[in-house]
Write a protein that holds these residues in place. Structure first.
Motif, short mmCIF file in Angstrom:
data_model
loop_
_atom_site.label_atom_id
_atom_site.label_comp_id
_atom_site.label_asym_id
_atom_site.label_seq_id
_atom_site.Cartn_x
_atom_site.Cartn_y
_atom_site.Cartn_z
N LYS A 60 0.84 -1.21 0.00
CA LYS A 60 0.00 0.00 0.00
C LYS A 60 0.87 1.25 0.00
O LYS A 60 0.61 2.20 -0.75
CB LYS A 60 -0.92 -0.01 1.22
N GLU A 64 1.07 4.18 -2.83
CA GLU A 64 0.85 5.59 -2.52
C GLU A 64 2.03 6.42 -2.99
O GLU A 64 1.86 7.52 -3.51
CB GLU A 64 0.61 5.78 -1.02
N THR A 68 1.90 9.39 -6.11
CA THR A 68 2.22 10.80 -5.90
C THR A 68 3.33 11.28 -6.82
O THR A 68 3.48 12.46 -7.03
CB THR A 68 2.62 11.08 -4.44
#
Length: 69
Positions: A60, A64, A68
């Motif tokens: 996870k 993430e 970004t």
């Protein structure tokens, strides 16, 4: 008849609770403390695989980080 069954159930429940409390106070048994550790395997829909909790959290964070950038 149902009333007597309900009374017997309540009496059994109270007696078991009292016995457990007595045994915990006298240190004859350890109190049950649920662990905070996640157990089992968890499904990831993107990779369609099972992962352990720690591995899934790493995956996870990686996603993430990639989202970004």
């Amino acid at each position: 008849m149902e009333f007597m069954l309900a009374v017997v159930g309540v009496v059994l429940l109270l007696s078991m609770t009292t016995l457990y409390m007595y045994l915990v106070e006298d240190d004859k048994v350890e109190p049950h403390v649920p662990s905070k550790v996640q157990r089992g395997n968890f499904w990831d829909a993107e990779t369609k695989k099972f992962y352990k909790w720690d591995e899934l959290m790493k995956l996870k964070k990686l996603r993430e980080k990639n989202d970004t950038t």
